[in-house]
Enzyme design. Structure first.
Site, PDB file in Angstrom:
ATOM      1  N   TYR A   1       3.531   5.928   3.086  1.00 52.83           N
ATOM      2  CA  TYR A   1       2.564   7.016   3.198  1.00 52.83           C
ATOM      3  C   TYR A   1       3.327   8.325   3.279  1.00 52.83           C
ATOM      4  O   TYR A   1       4.174   8.496   4.161  1.00 52.83           O
ATOM      5  CB  TYR A   1       1.667   6.816   4.423  1.00 52.83           C
ATOM      6  CG  TYR A   1       0.761   5.622   4.244  1.00 52.83           C
ATOM      7  CD1 TYR A   1      -0.511   5.774   3.721  1.00 52.83           C
ATOM      8  CD2 TYR A   1       1.204   4.335   4.551  1.00 52.83           C
ATOM      9  CE1 TYR A   1      -1.335   4.680   3.515  1.00 52.83           C
ATOM     10  CE2 TYR A   1       0.385   3.233   4.342  1.00 52.83           C
ATOM     11  CZ  TYR A   1      -0.871   3.416   3.828  1.00 52.83           C
ATOM     12  OH  TYR A   1      -1.680   2.333   3.615  1.00 52.83           O
TER      13      TYR A   1
ATOM     14  N   ARG B   1       4.353   4.412 -16.548  1.00 49.32           N
ATOM     15  CA  ARG B   1       4.913   4.219 -17.892  1.00 49.32           C
ATOM     16  C   ARG B   1       6.187   5.032 -18.125  1.00 49.32           C
ATOM     17  O   ARG B   1       6.925   4.775 -19.061  1.00 49.32           O
ATOM     18  CB  ARG B   1       3.869   4.565 -18.947  1.00 49.32           C
ATOM     19  CG  ARG B   1       2.710   3.596 -18.965  1.00 49.32           C
ATOM     20  CD  ARG B   1       1.799   3.836 -20.152  1.00 49.32           C
ATOM     21  NE  ARG B   1       1.151   5.138 -20.152  1.00 49.32           N
ATOM     22  CZ  ARG B   1      -0.019   5.408 -19.572  1.00 49.32           C
ATOM     23  NH1 ARG B   1      -0.666   4.455 -18.944  1.00 49.32           N
ATOM     24  NH2 ARG B   1      -0.538   6.610 -19.643  1.00 49.32           N
TER      25      ARG B   1
ATOM     26  N   CYS C   1      -6.339   3.259 -13.167  1.00 52.23           N
ATOM     27  CA  CYS C   1      -6.785   4.368 -12.313  1.00 52.23           C
ATOM     28  C   CYS C   1      -8.283   4.237 -12.057  1.00 52.23           C
ATOM     29  O   CYS C   1      -9.018   3.741 -12.905  1.00 52.23           O
ATOM     30  CB  CYS C   1      -6.559   5.706 -13.005  1.00 52.23           C
ATOM     31  SG  CYS C   1      -4.984   6.456 -12.700  1.00 52.23           S
TER      32      CYS C   1
ATOM     33  N   ARG D   1      -4.038   7.054  -3.814  1.00 58.18           N
ATOM     34  CA  ARG D   1      -3.729   5.803  -3.125  1.00 58.18           C
ATOM     35  C   ARG D   1      -3.275   4.758  -4.143  1.00 58.18           C
ATOM     36  O   ARG D   1      -3.783   4.713  -5.254  1.00 58.18           O
ATOM     37  CB  ARG D   1      -4.952   5.294  -2.365  1.00 58.18           C
ATOM     38  CG  ARG D   1      -5.359   6.159  -1.191  1.00 58.18           C
ATOM     39  CD  ARG D   1      -6.680   5.652  -0.608  1.00 58.18           C
ATOM     40  NE  ARG D   1      -7.039   6.300   0.629  1.00 58.18           N
ATOM     41  CZ  ARG D   1      -7.723   7.443   0.722  1.00 58.18           C
ATOM     42  NH1 ARG D   1      -8.079   8.089  -0.379  1.00 58.18           N
ATOM     43  NH2 ARG D   1      -8.027   7.952   1.889  1.00 58.18           N
TER      44      ARG D   1
ATOM     45  N   ARG E   1       0.831  -1.206   0.000  1.00 49.97           N
ATOM     46  CA  ARG E   1       0.000   0.000   0.000  1.00 49.97           C
ATOM     47  C   ARG E   1       0.857   1.242   0.000  1.00 49.97           C
ATOM     48  O   ARG E   1       1.949   1.263   0.541  1.00 49.97           O
ATOM     49  CB  ARG E   1      -0.883   0.037   1.255  1.00 49.97           C
ATOM     50  CG  ARG E   1      -1.998  -0.973   1.307  1.00 49.97           C
ATOM     51  CD  ARG E   1      -3.095  -0.692   0.300  1.00 49.97           C
ATOM     52  NE  ARG E   1      -3.458   0.704   0.197  1.00 49.97           N
ATOM     53  CZ  ARG E   1      -4.409   1.304   0.896  1.00 49.97           C
ATOM     54  NH1 ARG E   1      -5.118   0.645   1.774  1.00 49.97           N
ATOM     55  NH2 ARG E   1      -4.675   2.588   0.709  1.00 49.97           N
TER      56      ARG E   1
ATOM     57  N   ARG F   1      -2.524   5.836   7.901  1.00 53.66           N
ATOM     58  CA  ARG F   1      -2.024   4.629   8.564  1.00 53.66           C
ATOM     59  C   ARG F   1      -0.738   4.937   9.334  1.00 53.66           C
ATOM     60  O   ARG F   1       0.337   4.471   8.966  1.00 53.66           O
ATOM     61  CB  ARG F   1      -1.760   3.520   7.546  1.00 53.66           C
ATOM     62  CG  ARG F   1      -2.980   2.904   6.897  1.00 53.66           C
ATOM     63  CD  ARG F   1      -3.922   2.193   7.862  1.00 53.66           C
ATOM     64  NE  ARG F   1      -3.311   1.163   8.661  1.00 53.66           N
ATOM     65  CZ  ARG F   1      -3.301  -0.141   8.371  1.00 53.66           C
ATOM     66  NH1 ARG F   1      -3.863  -0.569   7.278  1.00 53.66           N
ATOM     67  NH2 ARG F   1      -2.733  -0.996   9.185  1.00 53.66           N
TER      68      ARG F   1
ATOM     69  N   GLU G   1     -11.545   7.233  -6.035  1.00 56.06           N
ATOM     70  CA  GLU G   1     -11.693   6.809  -4.638  1.00 56.06           C
ATOM     71  C   GLU G   1     -13.116   7.127  -4.178  1.00 56.06           C
ATOM     72  O   GLU G   1     -13.745   8.066  -4.667  1.00 56.06           O
ATOM     73  CB  GLU G   1     -10.670   7.570  -3.776  1.00 56.06           C
ATOM     74  CG  GLU G   1     -10.669   7.199  -2.318  1.00 56.06           C
ATOM     75  CD  GLU G   1     -10.111   5.809  -2.053  1.00 56.06           C
ATOM     76  OE1 GLU G   1     -10.501   5.219  -1.037  1.00 56.06           O
ATOM     77  OE2 GLU G   1      -9.291   5.317  -2.842  1.00 56.06           O
TER      78      GLU G   1
END
Length: 127
Positions: A108, A63, A75, A90, A7, A116, A78
């Protein structure tokens, strides 16, 4: 080899192509370096952006990384949750690796560290 999800998240200061591209590239490259990932290990990368990001597709950054042109990337938007973190990108990178689940280093950056704090790189470094 095991399949692991790595993540990552970051935020942009402005909804501009330059800011989205720069922050996404910084995040992806940090995820790659922290987890010692080669493109052939990557099954897929899913990237979401909050609804206030319109100026560019964050996935286009992958890319531009040497050797990563053939990694499948997608893509999506969210979920727009009330009081959720705004201007946030994210990433979920699915990889084949020998690392145990507790060895995976999630990344993060910027304001996304609040998502988180228990997984922050700073915390793992202090252990």
């Amino acid at each position: 080899m095991m399949m692991r999800g790595i993540r990552g998240a970051t935020t942009v200061e402005q909804d501009t192509d330059n800011d989205i591209t720069a922050k996404t590239k910084q995040l992806i490259e940090k995820m790659i370096s922290e987890n010692e990932i080669e493109p052939e290990q990557v099954v897929q990368i899913l990237i979401s952006a909050t609804s206030d990001i319109h100026a560019a597709f964050p996935a286009k950054v992958v890319r531009t990384i040497d050797g990563w042109q053939h990694v499948p990337v997608m893509c999506m938007q969210e979920m727009d949750v009330e009081h959720g973190l705004k201007q946030c990108i994210r990433v979920m990178m699915t990889v084949q690796t020998e690392k145990r689940q507790d060895e995976v280093r999630h990344v993060y950056l910027e304001n996304a560290v609040i998502l988180r704090p228990d997984l922050s790189l700073t915390k793992k470094t202090e252990l």
